[in-house]
Write a protein that holds these residues in place. Sequence first.
Motif, PDB file in Angstrom:
ATOM      1  N   ALA A  49      47.300 -65.521 -41.151  1.00 50.71           N
ATOM      2  CA  ALA A  49      47.069 -64.092 -41.353  1.00 50.71           C
ATOM      3  C   ALA A  49      48.352 -63.380 -41.777  1.00 50.71           C
ATOM      4  O   ALA A  49      48.319 -62.494 -42.643  1.00 50.71           O
ATOM      5  CB  ALA A  49      46.510 -63.450 -40.090  1.00 50.71           C
ATOM      6  N   ASP A  50      49.488 -63.750 -41.185  1.00 48.78           N
ATOM      7  CA  ASP A  50      50.769 -63.116 -41.542  1.00 48.78           C
ATOM      8  C   ASP A  50      51.223 -63.518 -42.933  1.00 48.78           C
ATOM      9  O   ASP A  50      51.853 -62.726 -43.640  1.00 48.78           O
ATOM     10  CB  ASP A  50      51.846 -63.474 -40.523  1.00 48.78           C
ATOM     11  N   SER A  51      50.927 -64.723 -43.357  1.00 50.79           N
ATOM     12  CA  SER A  51      51.371 -65.191 -44.663  1.00 50.79           C
ATOM     13  C   SER A  51      50.577 -64.535 -45.811  1.00 50.79           C
ATOM     14  O   SER A  51      51.050 -64.484 -46.931  1.00 50.79           O
ATOM     15  CB  SER A  51      51.281 -66.710 -44.765  1.00 50.79           C
ATOM     16  N   LYS A  52      49.395 -64.030 -45.519  1.00 56.70           N
ATOM     17  CA  LYS A  52      48.579 -63.379 -46.543  1.00 56.70           C
ATOM     18  C   LYS A  52      48.990 -61.944 -46.773  1.00 56.70           C
ATOM     19  O   LYS A  52      48.568 -61.329 -47.736  1.00 56.70           O
ATOM     20  CB  LYS A  52      47.090 -63.446 -46.165  1.00 56.70           C
TER      21      LYS A  52
ATOM     22  N   SER B 270      45.459 -70.468 -32.133  1.00 52.83           N
ATOM     23  CA  SER B 270      45.804 -69.040 -32.234  1.00 52.83           C
ATOM     24  C   SER B 270      47.069 -68.844 -33.059  1.00 52.83           C
ATOM     25  O   SER B 270      47.140 -67.940 -33.906  1.00 52.83           O
ATOM     26  CB  SER B 270      46.011 -68.435 -30.843  1.00 52.83           C
ATOM     27  N   ALA B 271      48.079 -69.673 -32.825  1.00 50.31           N
ATOM     28  CA  ALA B 271      49.328 -69.573 -33.587  1.00 50.31           C
ATOM     29  C   ALA B 271      49.078 -69.873 -35.062  1.00 50.31           C
ATOM     30  O   ALA B 271      49.632 -69.204 -35.939  1.00 50.31           O
ATOM     31  CB  ALA B 271      50.365 -70.530 -33.012  1.00 50.31           C
ATOM     32  N   LEU B 272      48.255 -70.858 -35.325  1.00 42.54           N
ATOM     33  CA  LEU B 272      47.943 -71.209 -36.716  1.00 42.54           C
ATOM     34  C   LEU B 272      47.214 -70.065 -37.420  1.00 42.54           C
ATOM     35  O   LEU B 272      47.553 -69.709 -38.560  1.00 42.54           O
ATOM     36  CB  LEU B 272      47.079 -72.479 -36.747  1.00 42.54           C
ATOM     37  N   ILE B 273      46.260 -69.465 -36.751  1.00 38.50           N
ATOM     38  CA  ILE B 273      45.522 -68.339 -37.345  1.00 38.50           C
ATOM     39  C   ILE B 273      46.458 -67.156 -37.577  1.00 38.50           C
ATOM     40  O   ILE B 273      46.404 -66.503 -38.623  1.00 38.50           O
ATOM     41  CB  ILE B 273      44.315 -67.965 -36.464  1.00 38.50           C
ATOM     42  N   ARG B 274      47.335 -66.862 -36.593  1.00 39.54           N
ATOM     43  CA  ARG B 274      48.309 -65.771 -36.772  1.00 39.54           C
ATOM     44  C   ARG B 274      49.240 -66.056 -37.947  1.00 39.54           C
ATOM     45  O   ARG B 274      49.552 -65.172 -38.729  1.00 39.54           O
ATOM     46  CB  ARG B 274      49.119 -65.568 -35.490  1.00 39.54           C
ATOM     47  N   TRP B 275      49.682 -67.304 -38.077  1.00 39.16           N
ATOM     48  CA  TRP B 275      50.592 -67.687 -39.168  1.00 39.16           C
ATOM     49  C   TRP B 275      49.887 -67.511 -40.516  1.00 39.16           C
ATOM     50  O   TRP B 275      50.482 -67.000 -41.458  1.00 39.16           O
ATOM     51  CB  TRP B 275      51.031 -69.131 -38.967  1.00 39.16           C
TER      52      TRP B 275
END
Length: 62
Positions: free
Chosen positions: A58-61, A51-56
């Motif tokens: 998504a936020d970086s895009k 979940s943290a990886l997906i959020r990271w």
Amino acid sequence: MSITKFFRNVSTEMRKVSWPKRKELTNYTITVVVTVVFLAVFFLVVDLGISALIRWIADSKQ
């Protein structure tokens, strides 16, 4: 096969079962509970990591 014969056979087979002693049953129960808790914590950590990886990502895009 009649229902009476079926239950008679079940009763006969149940007498042949080797039931665990109290200490064995306690050990088996502890083993199962510890394994379930370990796997629950493991999958919780994996889920939080993904979940943290997906959020990271998504936020970086943005």
